[in-house]
Design an enzyme around this catalytic site. Structure first.
Site, mmCIF file in Angstrom:
data_model
loop_
_atom_site.group_PDB
_atom_site.id
_atom_site.type_symbol
_atom_site.label_atom_id
_atom_site.label_comp_id
_atom_site.label_asym_id
_atom_site.label_seq_id
_atom_site.Cartn_x
_atom_site.Cartn_y
_atom_site.Cartn_z
ATOM 1 N N GLY B 215 0.864 -1.342 0.115
ATOM 2 C CA GLY B 215 -0.053 -0.159 0.037
ATOM 3 C C GLY B 215 0.733 1.229 0.078
ATOM 4 C CG LEU B 241 -2.678 -1.895 -3.771
ATOM 5 C CD1 LEU B 241 -2.483 -1.295 -5.232
ATOM 6 C CD2 LEU B 241 -3.046 -1.148 -2.873
ATOM 7 C CG ASP B 242 1.144 -2.958 -3.619
ATOM 8 O OD1 ASP B 242 1.350 -2.321 -4.754
ATOM 9 O OD2 ASP B 242 1.174 -1.942 -2.705
ATOM 10 N N GLY B 243 0.126 -7.147 -4.930
ATOM 11 C CA GLY B 243 -0.278 -8.751 -4.746
ATOM 12 C C GLY B 243 0.219 -9.702 -5.880
#
Lengths: 297, 297, 297, 297
Positions: B215, B241-243
């Site tokens: 995040g 997100l960011d995964g």
């Protein structure tokens, strides 16, 4: 107190039917096809392969293959016999090893014990997939410790005058079954006669980032030069002092505040880790030597 | 002042007859043999191959092959057509690329310029073997700089209200020729609709060692947690997100004395280096995606 | 076989007249002047000092000083008494230790032995300047090994039902002389009651790069996330699981080819090295804790 | 297009009243007390200090202090005049710098541009707290690029015959205001005459991990030796080729698969990062030289 190596874990890397093949030959068309076709025809399933060509136009070709073959130990002799034809066609140097037949190590040590202790710990923890056949030392310091693991310890003093006889005694106690000799901070120069018996099968740990600080007292040399990073180098022993093919190196950052004593302390951990990695890679048939360099798969 | 990318060096890695193949399929016997036999029959010479099997008993098999084939561009269509049979037999997903056909990049950037500058420098130095087709930004800051390289710059503002239209405009200016989109510190979340068009072809640089500090404001998070090492992560963008699948990560040591400003400064260099490596590996066809992970050869 | 720690080397860092001082206080003018003036007046010679101010406008000030004072052990009580006035003036938290009075460690271990073995080896090699007072374990596995060093081994089983009594027994066997407790892969959660007795004096090694992979099975978590680097974290234990002040972290690169077993194997070496560094820094009075972060000089 | 350095951020490290002091002297009692007392008396508040003693019994003492003093620029002359007495008492070599007075750099470059580009980018991003006064080159390649930043570019060709005159011209264009000269891959040997003018103020980047691979073509040397790690070294230039005091080094892992071209590519990033760090530390007064070594605070 006797400590024995743990049972090797029954993981996928240590199965009874797993074999490894190392190949070096002049590059040319059709090598991968020939080898993989040969293995497929003989019922083998390739589970990993690595390949490297120095120069597509006339260079050397290197290959490592791991494969599974049902009833490997029964079928290995025929596989080897049949492969000779393929090997001959491409002028290959090659080895074929059953993973279940562990490599046998002889460890040489003098007084500094950290590299020996590391190898024994990794072996005892089941992390070093090899047998330690014996330890040879020109000192008595580590005798009790080594024997507490149930490993034979041969004390063979070495002086300038007795070097030739001492090396002969070393060869005698090693016998014919040892695959690789580990110089775990063994502070004697090995003679060309001895090296010839174990060409590319003697691994030394040098306590510097070679080729910086060749020779004696590398930590003092590093301190005097004011380097900001120190290292260690595991290499095969050749006739040239600290000049043999490098297997592995690693480093750690140091500062102006670290005196020679502290550099040695930091260095001991680097030496242990680097030597253990090089030994692991050697016994897993990951290292090929070509001229004075290694290919590590 | 217009700066153009240097002539690509005529080294062995950029030859006109060099091709690369990426293969994913369920593991099984005979795959390597079939592929290498096929290439040998078609006159190709394998110069490098890498292979990885997740689990010999029923896992996935991944392979990357570089080969030389005389008159590659003439022969490629037939090679592709003929390979379809092999591919079908083993249920392969596969790609086949001529090295001489450079991948086309679209770079997205917001205000922070360091990642964009690094990619442009590496491209201009001949170190990034790709074409930069265009730069897209929600800000005007980098317009002059990008255009000085002769690269089109598309300013497409994005607000919460206009996001859908903005993404459509982005897709329009990108067109159909771009192979991969690089988010070089582009500070907007990409919608699932957009991602679907470029599945596993959008590379983002996240300014932390994922999955730590997912995040926003990762350097502030890192400072508050008191970590002794910071990092950056290049990954493919997915709906999480960011995964998405991680391509590359790197880190650097920091100390209690480094405040958030200093962490950002140190981090900028890690981000630049990590993103440039990930882009290089992608355009050299070194990255395979399987579920949420990558295999990097 | 009993193995004893080597004589500590007579180097400059372990002299009979060497002392160390750690100071934390609100920042303000004149602190360094006051402390150094005080030491000079009392005949001490500062040989190293480090200082850090979080924020010159109203932040915290941290200082570590090493100094030599003739007949230190005789003069220490008066030095401490006199310093109280300086300390009070600046609202200091402070400690003053004679280097010759070694810190006493209690090591807690469960079944995984690598961190314990590393600490024992470093201690026995003279690299860990501390006394190992005892080892506590909820298992019997390491009893013979630990006792072979002449170190008491207390086997205190722990179950959900007996946890409270077990922790009380642990406190009893530890007694009042132990300075710091090392959780060398001790796989039990420590209760707030126990932590309160050793606030900022319990060091744990967590087998991940915190705050990534908090909690159990971090190597499996790392494998599933597909990270390209794994790590380990040494931290002081607080009531928040894996959330205490970080002392040291380190990492190593891994690849898609490393399964969970291999990640654990690689991780064991990182864990050993990181924990040993954190313990070394703690016993050398290099670590100050402020809120949930450390200052490491 | 002209690009100017961003406004320096108004963070705590760049305040108008911040100063830095560097001190070297023979060790002895009372130095820290005397210096900190002096500063306190003059109304200065120490915000950071570092100190290092090579050997408490008769070695050298090194110190770096950052302090804030109200109306620094007005008070600096008197502070310097008054400090002379303290300095004389302890035989100190010392410097005192206002942080707001930025160091002036001259950058020397030949044809390889990556180190110059990095320094310009860091300067333009506000990460390099210095002024770039001019660029000197024996080639014309970078002229347009440098001038686009508004920085004067002096083209001074050098041949074996004209070296002496060329160096005199270099000294003339540099003038008297430049604090430090950066050899950003400047491929000419600097004469002792020139070095004498800028003793410990000429920083070179050598493209190897010194003292390995002194002299020319270090990447080819590294390839031929088969090292597993390559590096770069930033050092002050002395009369001995590649033999001056080392400021910073860093390394990266390479493999048998990396040919000389690839080693150079990887090395360019190491060189850029190492040189930029060394320059940053120099301009922040973090580096002290003693004989042939540095103390980096």
């Amino acid at each position: 107190m006797e400590i024995h190596a743990k049972q090797v874990r029954p993981d996928s890397k240590n199965r009874a039917d797993r074999a490894r093949m190392l190949i070096s030959c002049p590059d040319g068309p059709g090598i991968v096809a020939a080898v993989s076709h040969f293995l497929h025809q003989h019922g083998a399933n390739i589970v990993q392969s690595d390949q490297y060509t120095m120069d597509p136009a006339g260079g050397m070709f290197f290959m490592r293959i791991e494969f599974d073959l049902p009833q490997l130990l029964v079928n290995l002799p025929k596989l080897e016999a049949d492969f000779a034809e393929v090997a001959s066609r491409f002028q290959m140097e090659w080895t074929l090893s059953a993973v279940s037949r562990k490599k046998k190590l002889a460890i040489f040590v003098s007084k500094e014990d950290h590299c020996l202790v590391e190898l024994l710990w990794q072996w005892q923890a089941g992390d070093l997939d090899a047998d330690i056949a014996l330890v040879v030392s020109n000192h008595l310091d580590m005798k009790d410790y080594v024997e507490s693991f149930g490993i034979p310890y041969h004390h063979i003093p070495v002086t300038a005058d007795t070097k030739k006889e001492a090396e002969q005694r070393q060869l005698d106690v090693i016998g014919n079954d040892v695959d690789v000799i580990i110089l775990a901070r063994y502070m004697q120069i090995i003679s060309p006669m001895f090296i010839e018996h174990y060409r590319n099968r003697i691994i030394n740990i040098h306590h510097s980032f070679l080729p910086a600080f060749v020779g004696g007292k590398p930590y003092a040399q590093a301190y005097n030069r004011g380097v900001k990073i120190i290292g260690a180098t595991a290499h095969y022993v050749t006739e040239e002092l600290d000049g043999g093919p490098i297997i592995e190196q690693d480093v750690q950052r140091v500062s102006h505040g670290d005196d020679v004593t502290e550099l040695k302390r930091i260095g001991r951990t680097i030496e242990r880790v680097v030597l253990a990695r090089a030994v692991k890679w050697h016994v897993e048939d990951r290292v090929l030597v070509h001229e004075n360099k290694t290919v590590v798969f």
